[in-house]
Design a protein around this motif. Sequence first.
Motif, PDB file in Angstrom:
ATOM      1  N   ILE A 101       0.823  -1.200   0.000  1.00  0.00           N
ATOM      2  CA  ILE A 101       0.000   0.000   0.000  1.00  0.00           C
ATOM      3  C   ILE A 101       0.864   1.260   0.000  1.00  0.00           C
ATOM      4  N   ASN A 102       2.016   1.232   0.687  1.00  0.00           N
ATOM      5  CA  ASN A 102       2.904   2.385   0.672  1.00  0.00           C
ATOM      6  C   ASN A 102       3.533   2.578  -0.698  1.00  0.00           C
ATOM      7  N   ARG A 103       3.871   1.490  -1.393  1.00  0.00           N
ATOM      8  CA  ARG A 103       4.408   1.601  -2.751  1.00  0.00           C
ATOM      9  C   ARG A 103       3.345   2.155  -3.697  1.00  0.00           C
ATOM     10  N   ALA A 104       2.108   1.687  -3.532  1.00  0.00           N
ATOM     11  CA  ALA A 104       1.021   2.164  -4.394  1.00  0.00           C
ATOM     12  C   ALA A 104       0.772   3.654  -4.170  1.00  0.00           C
ATOM     13  N   LEU A 105       0.777   4.087  -2.924  1.00  0.00           N
ATOM     14  CA  LEU A 105       0.570   5.504  -2.618  1.00  0.00           C
ATOM     15  C   LEU A 105       1.693   6.364  -3.196  1.00  0.00           C
ATOM     16  N   SER A 106       2.930   5.902  -3.081  1.00  0.00           N
ATOM     17  CA  SER A 106       4.066   6.674  -3.599  1.00  0.00           C
ATOM     18  C   SER A 106       4.008   6.782  -5.110  1.00  0.00           C
ATOM     19  N   ALA A 107       3.690   5.685  -5.784  1.00  0.00           N
ATOM     20  CA  ALA A 107       3.609   5.704  -7.241  1.00  0.00           C
ATOM     21  C   ALA A 107       2.470   6.613  -7.711  1.00  0.00           C
ATOM     22  N   ALA A 108       1.329   6.532  -7.037  1.00  0.00           N
ATOM     23  CA  ALA A 108       0.184   7.361  -7.413  1.00  0.00           C
ATOM     24  C   ALA A 108       0.485   8.839  -7.172  1.00  0.00           C
ATOM     25  N   ASN A 109       1.082   9.152  -6.031  1.00  0.00           N
ATOM     26  CA  ASN A 109       1.391  10.547  -5.726  1.00  0.00           C
ATOM     27  C   ASN A 109       2.419  11.115  -6.692  1.00  0.00           C
ATOM     28  N   SER A 110       3.370  10.277  -7.125  1.00  0.00           N
ATOM     29  CA  SER A 110       4.375  10.740  -8.073  1.00  0.00           C
ATOM     30  C   SER A 110       3.727  11.189  -9.378  1.00  0.00           C
ATOM     31  N   CYS A 111       2.763  10.419  -9.865  1.00  0.00           N
ATOM     32  CA  CYS A 111       2.048  10.797 -11.084  1.00  0.00           C
ATOM     33  C   CYS A 111       1.215  12.054 -10.856  1.00  0.00           C
ATOM     34  N   LEU A 112       0.593  12.145  -9.694  1.00  0.00           N
ATOM     35  CA  LEU A 112      -0.199  13.327  -9.355  1.00  0.00           C
ATOM     36  C   LEU A 112       0.687  14.568  -9.331  1.00  0.00           C
ATOM     37  N   TYR A 113       1.884  14.447  -8.754  1.00  0.00           N
ATOM     38  CA  TYR A 113       2.810  15.575  -8.721  1.00  0.00           C
ATOM     39  C   TYR A 113       3.164  16.032 -10.140  1.00  0.00           C
ATOM     40  N   GLY A 114       3.394  15.069 -11.030  1.00  0.00           N
ATOM     41  CA  GLY A 114       3.754  15.417 -12.396  1.00  0.00           C
ATOM     42  C   GLY A 114       2.674  16.203 -13.094  1.00  0.00           C
ATOM     43  N   VAL A 115       1.423  15.782 -12.937  1.00  0.00           N
ATOM     44  CA  VAL A 115       0.308  16.474 -13.581  1.00  0.00           C
ATOM     45  C   VAL A 115       0.116  17.861 -12.966  1.00  0.00           C
TER      46      VAL A 115
END
Length: 315
Positions: free
Chosen positions: A176-190
């Motif tokens: 779940i921590n890996r999923a949150l980090s990956a999702a937030n990284s994409c959110l930051y990019g957008v």
Amino acid sequence: MRLKDLNTLPKVRDSFSYLYVEHCKIEQDAKAIAFFDENGKTSVPCANLTTLLVGPGTTITHAAVKTLADNGCLVMWSGEGAVRFYAAGMGETRAARHLLRQAYLSSNPQLRLRVVRQMYEMRFGEELSEELTLQQIRGKEGVRVRTAYSQASAATGVEWTGRSYNRTEWKDSTPINRALSAANSCLYGVCQAAIVSAGYSTALGFIHTGKMLSFVYDIADLYKADLTIPLAFQVVAESEFELESRIRHALRDKFHEERFMQKIVPDLETALNVKTDDTEIEFDFDDAAPGGLWNGGDSSVEGGVNWAETHQEEE
């Protein structure tokens, strides 16, 4: 990159959110770009693309980068799975009006506090009492985020023990921590693409401070509780197989489903739309006109004037 002055900002709301690629070659293809990998050629209409995340094992030609820049697409070089951020190109607009206002608001402690309160009110969906201190507001934010994690855990059955991960040992983190980090990284990019496209600085944060992406974190935090947190728990509940790839695809679909790109720039304007007093500096609303010249102290003189000829005529 070709520099140009634009009188109108790009319509971020009409664009696709982002595209992540790795282990391929990117070349110019007519007036667009194309990716070449073991599966062949994939053409991409970059005129409607907001952010291109370039992962490991990728090469890109000079012509492709120029085409992306001309179409206002932010190019970001990232780590595997778009988890780490290394570098980014420039956005499309060259107008400084929004940046100047952002700098003015962030450098004045009283105005900065107004923006901070505005951002928290946007997160809470309610007005905050004037009696609340900044520390008390942060306490309310902590409760809001913890509640979001708890509700997502209860709804999906995914165990939650807290936000914790080691960036140097990625695979040792919980799914779940890996999923949150990956999702937030994409959110930051957008969010970064929208901020840069609208002519703001990613570094001049209000709640966050001290990093080149502080304002990105400010804006991204508006959406995490309703977007990346529940989605990450949902994806992990379905399966832990190819987790980072699946969360990126799920987030991309969510962006499209909720028309996410239509929200960011208006939210930027709302966050910075705070009342200022009569001492606020006047900004030039004609993006094509030359700015003023500092004349020492608090004064300025008209720009775009040939001062050598003017002074010669006076003599």
